[in-house]
Design a protein around this motif. Sequence first.
Motif, mmCIF file in Angstrom:
data_model
loop_
_atom_site.group_PDB
_atom_site.id
_atom_site.type_symbol
_atom_site.label_atom_id
_atom_site.label_comp_id
_atom_site.label_asym_id
_atom_site.label_seq_id
_atom_site.Cartn_x
_atom_site.Cartn_y
_atom_site.Cartn_z
ATOM 1 N N ALA A 54 -95.378 35.033 -53.443
ATOM 2 C CA ALA A 54 -94.819 36.210 -52.776
ATOM 3 C C ALA A 54 -95.587 36.545 -51.503
ATOM 4 C CB ALA A 54 -94.829 37.411 -53.726
ATOM 5 N N VAL A 55 -96.893 36.454 -51.549
ATOM 6 C CA VAL A 55 -97.711 36.740 -50.361
ATOM 7 C C VAL A 55 -97.444 35.696 -49.279
ATOM 8 C CG1 VAL A 55 -100.064 36.892 -49.454
ATOM 9 C CG2 VAL A 55 -99.495 38.003 -51.626
ATOM 10 N N ALA A 56 -97.410 34.439 -49.651
ATOM 11 C CA ALA A 56 -97.155 33.377 -48.667
ATOM 12 C C ALA A 56 -95.805 33.577 -47.988
ATOM 13 C CB ALA A 56 -97.233 32.005 -49.334
ATOM 14 N N ALA A 57 -94.786 33.891 -48.778
ATOM 15 C CA ALA A 57 -93.448 34.114 -48.216
ATOM 16 C C ALA A 57 -93.435 35.325 -47.295
ATOM 17 C CB ALA A 57 -92.428 34.290 -49.341
ATOM 18 N N ALA A 58 -94.082 36.397 -47.702
ATOM 19 C CA ALA A 58 -94.092 37.618 -46.900
ATOM 20 C C ALA A 58 -94.870 37.434 -45.602
ATOM 21 C CB ALA A 58 -94.669 38.777 -47.710
ATOM 22 N N VAL A 59 -96.017 36.786 -45.664
ATOM 23 C CA VAL A 59 -96.813 36.568 -44.449
ATOM 24 C C VAL A 59 -96.043 35.688 -43.473
ATOM 25 C CG1 VAL A 59 -98.914 35.478 -43.543
ATOM 26 C CG2 VAL A 59 -99.065 37.009 -45.508
ATOM 27 N N ALA A 60 -95.311 34.703 -43.986
ATOM 28 C CA ALA A 60 -94.549 33.800 -43.118
ATOM 29 C C ALA A 60 -93.348 34.483 -42.471
ATOM 30 C CB ALA A 60 -94.075 32.587 -43.927
ATOM 31 N N ALA A 61 -92.722 35.415 -43.174
ATOM 32 C CA ALA A 61 -91.450 35.953 -42.698
ATOM 33 C C ALA A 61 -91.485 37.384 -42.192
ATOM 34 C CB ALA A 61 -90.418 35.864 -43.832
ATOM 35 N N HIS A 62 -92.471 38.160 -42.593
ATOM 36 C CA HIS A 62 -92.473 39.598 -42.297
ATOM 37 C C HIS A 62 -93.406 39.909 -41.133
ATOM 38 C CE1 HIS A 62 -91.903 43.803 -43.245
ATOM 39 N NE2 HIS A 62 -93.206 43.978 -43.199
ATOM 40 N N THR A 63 -92.904 40.675 -40.173
ATOM 41 C CA THR A 63 -93.734 41.003 -39.002
ATOM 42 C C THR A 63 -94.166 42.466 -38.977
ATOM 43 O OG1 THR A 63 -91.770 41.454 -37.660
ATOM 44 C CG2 THR A 63 -92.679 39.212 -37.582
ATOM 45 N N GLY A 64 -93.819 43.224 -40.002
ATOM 46 C CA GLY A 64 -94.202 44.635 -40.037
ATOM 47 C C GLY A 64 -95.446 44.852 -40.876
ATOM 48 N N VAL A 65 -95.507 46.011 -41.512
ATOM 49 C CA VAL A 65 -96.631 46.369 -42.369
ATOM 50 C C VAL A 65 -96.381 45.785 -43.756
ATOM 51 C CG1 VAL A 65 -97.887 48.288 -43.429
ATOM 52 C CG2 VAL A 65 -97.082 48.483 -41.059
ATOM 53 N N LEU A 66 -97.406 45.151 -44.295
ATOM 54 C CA LEU A 66 -97.299 44.471 -45.578
ATOM 55 C C LEU A 66 -98.380 44.989 -46.521
ATOM 56 C CD1 LEU A 66 -96.032 42.144 -47.238
ATOM 57 C CD2 LEU A 66 -97.663 40.610 -46.127
ATOM 58 N N ALA A 67 -97.971 45.436 -47.699
ATOM 59 C CA ALA A 67 -98.914 45.846 -48.741
ATOM 60 C C ALA A 67 -99.020 44.715 -49.753
ATOM 61 C CB ALA A 67 -98.438 47.127 -49.422
ATOM 62 N N LEU A 68 -100.248 44.333 -50.063
ATOM 63 C CA LEU A 68 -100.484 43.263 -51.025
ATOM 64 C C LEU A 68 -101.045 43.852 -52.312
ATOM 65 C CD1 LEU A 68 -102.311 40.618 -48.795
ATOM 66 C CD2 LEU A 68 -99.857 40.934 -49.148
ATOM 67 N N GLY A 69 -100.731 43.203 -53.434
ATOM 68 C CA GLY A 69 -101.313 43.607 -54.701
ATOM 69 C C GLY A 69 -102.821 43.431 -54.664
ATOM 70 N N GLY A 70 -103.512 44.247 -55.449
ATOM 71 C CA GLY A 70 -104.974 44.250 -55.438
ATOM 72 C C GLY A 70 -105.627 42.930 -55.789
ATOM 73 N N GLY A 71 -104.953 42.086 -56.564
ATOM 74 C CA GLY A 71 -105.533 40.799 -56.950
ATOM 75 C C GLY A 71 -105.190 39.661 -56.018
ATOM 76 N N SER A 72 -104.418 39.919 -54.992
ATOM 77 C CA SER A 72 -103.997 38.853 -54.067
ATOM 78 C C SER A 72 -105.173 38.091 -53.475
ATOM 79 C CB SER A 72 -103.170 39.437 -52.917
ATOM 80 O OG SER A 72 -101.998 40.019 -53.389
ATOM 81 N N VAL A 73 -106.259 38.806 -53.208
ATOM 82 C CA VAL A 73 -107.407 38.180 -52.536
ATOM 83 C C VAL A 73 -108.185 37.238 -53.442
ATOM 84 C CG1 VAL A 73 -107.680 40.070 -50.893
ATOM 85 C CG2 VAL A 73 -108.960 40.103 -53.039
ATOM 86 N N LEU A 74 -107.851 37.180 -54.715
ATOM 87 C CA LEU A 74 -108.561 36.273 -55.614
ATOM 88 C C LEU A 74 -108.277 34.815 -55.285
ATOM 89 C CD1 LEU A 74 -107.925 38.171 -58.979
ATOM 90 C CD2 LEU A 74 -110.029 38.148 -57.604
ATOM 91 N N ASP A 75 -107.156 34.565 -54.636
ATOM 92 C CA ASP A 75 -106.741 33.200 -54.318
ATOM 93 C C ASP A 75 -107.317 32.761 -52.963
ATOM 94 O OD1 ASP A 75 -104.860 30.863 -54.839
ATOM 95 O OD2 ASP A 75 -104.211 31.540 -52.848
ATOM 96 N N ASP A 76 -108.008 31.619 -52.960
ATOM 97 C CA ASP A 76 -108.600 31.087 -51.725
ATOM 98 C C ASP A 76 -107.555 30.884 -50.636
ATOM 99 O OD1 ASP A 76 -111.089 30.946 -53.002
ATOM 100 O OD2 ASP A 76 -110.911 28.812 -53.456
ATOM 101 N N GLY A 77 -106.415 30.325 -51.012
ATOM 102 C CA GLY A 77 -105.356 30.061 -50.039
ATOM 103 C C GLY A 77 -104.811 31.336 -49.426
ATOM 104 N N THR A 78 -104.695 32.381 -50.229
ATOM 105 C CA THR A 78 -104.223 33.658 -49.711
ATOM 106 C C THR A 78 -105.234 34.235 -48.735
ATOM 107 O OG1 THR A 78 -102.893 34.123 -51.662
ATOM 108 C CG2 THR A 78 -103.569 36.020 -50.343
ATOM 109 N N ARG A 79 -106.505 34.171 -49.083
ATOM 110 C CA ARG A 79 -107.531 34.681 -48.154
ATOM 111 C C ARG A 79 -107.495 33.901 -46.841
ATOM 112 N NH1 ARG A 79 -110.517 34.357 -52.702
ATOM 113 N NH2 ARG A 79 -111.977 32.825 -51.839
ATOM 114 N N GLU A 80 -107.294 32.611 -46.921
ATOM 115 C CA GLU A 80 -107.203 31.790 -45.701
ATOM 116 C C GLU A 80 -105.983 32.197 -44.876
ATOM 117 O OE1 GLU A 80 -106.535 27.122 -44.647
ATOM 118 O OE2 GLU A 80 -107.916 27.614 -46.295
ATOM 119 N N LEU A 81 -104.869 32.443 -45.541
ATOM 120 C CA LEU A 81 -103.634 32.864 -44.877
ATOM 121 C C LEU A 81 -103.834 34.179 -44.122
ATOM 122 C CD1 LEU A 81 -100.945 31.283 -46.368
ATOM 123 C CD2 LEU A 81 -100.168 33.592 -45.994
ATOM 124 N N LEU A 82 -104.639 35.061 -44.680
ATOM 125 C CA LEU A 82 -104.864 36.377 -44.081
ATOM 126 C C LEU A 82 -105.863 36.345 -42.930
ATOM 127 C CD1 LEU A 82 -105.046 38.496 -47.362
ATOM 128 C CD2 LEU A 82 -103.099 38.260 -45.800
#
Length: 174
Positions: A54-82
């Motif tokens: 869900a985070v990968a899809a949102a970061v790729a497609a959404h250009t506005g304000v994005l709220a992520l779940g609190g555990g999203s940062v546990l994933d290395d790939g998600t942190r890299e994406l951010l």
Amino acid sequence: MGSGKSTVGELLAARLGVAFRDTDADIVAAEGREISDIFVDEGEAHFRALERAAVAAAVAAHTGVLALGGGSVLDDGTRELLGGLPVVYLSMEAEEAARRVGLNQARPLLAVNPRRQWRELMDARRHLYTEVARAVVATDDRTPAEVADAVLDALELKTATPGETTPDPRQEKQ
């Protein structure tokens, strides 16, 4: 959890003249059930896989304000994406979290001894939040509007005038 990500995110989006999106809401909509039910029925690992997608899809497609779940940062790939994005960590102390989240909410990771569990989660995650954040904004004893003002100030963003939108922050030069 309970920091006001969705409430503050919606305020920021309105002030900036952009859309708001919440990856937890994306997961609930896609799965047709609450996150707490996903945890119970499928387990945390399954939920984290859904969250990562869900985070990968949102970061790729959404250009506005994005709220992520609190555990999203546990994933290395998600942190890299951010990396390089204007990420804000909305922080709060345990007492404030207990007041906001309460004990009657459907929070699967706080099911037993919520105050201690929250502290343990924050001890494990805080360094990850600060790793990806361009700014840290304390939310304790602040209204959502005050937090939104602090976020705008921290990121040095101006609000949109009616009919105007702000540029895609992913296009900013670092």
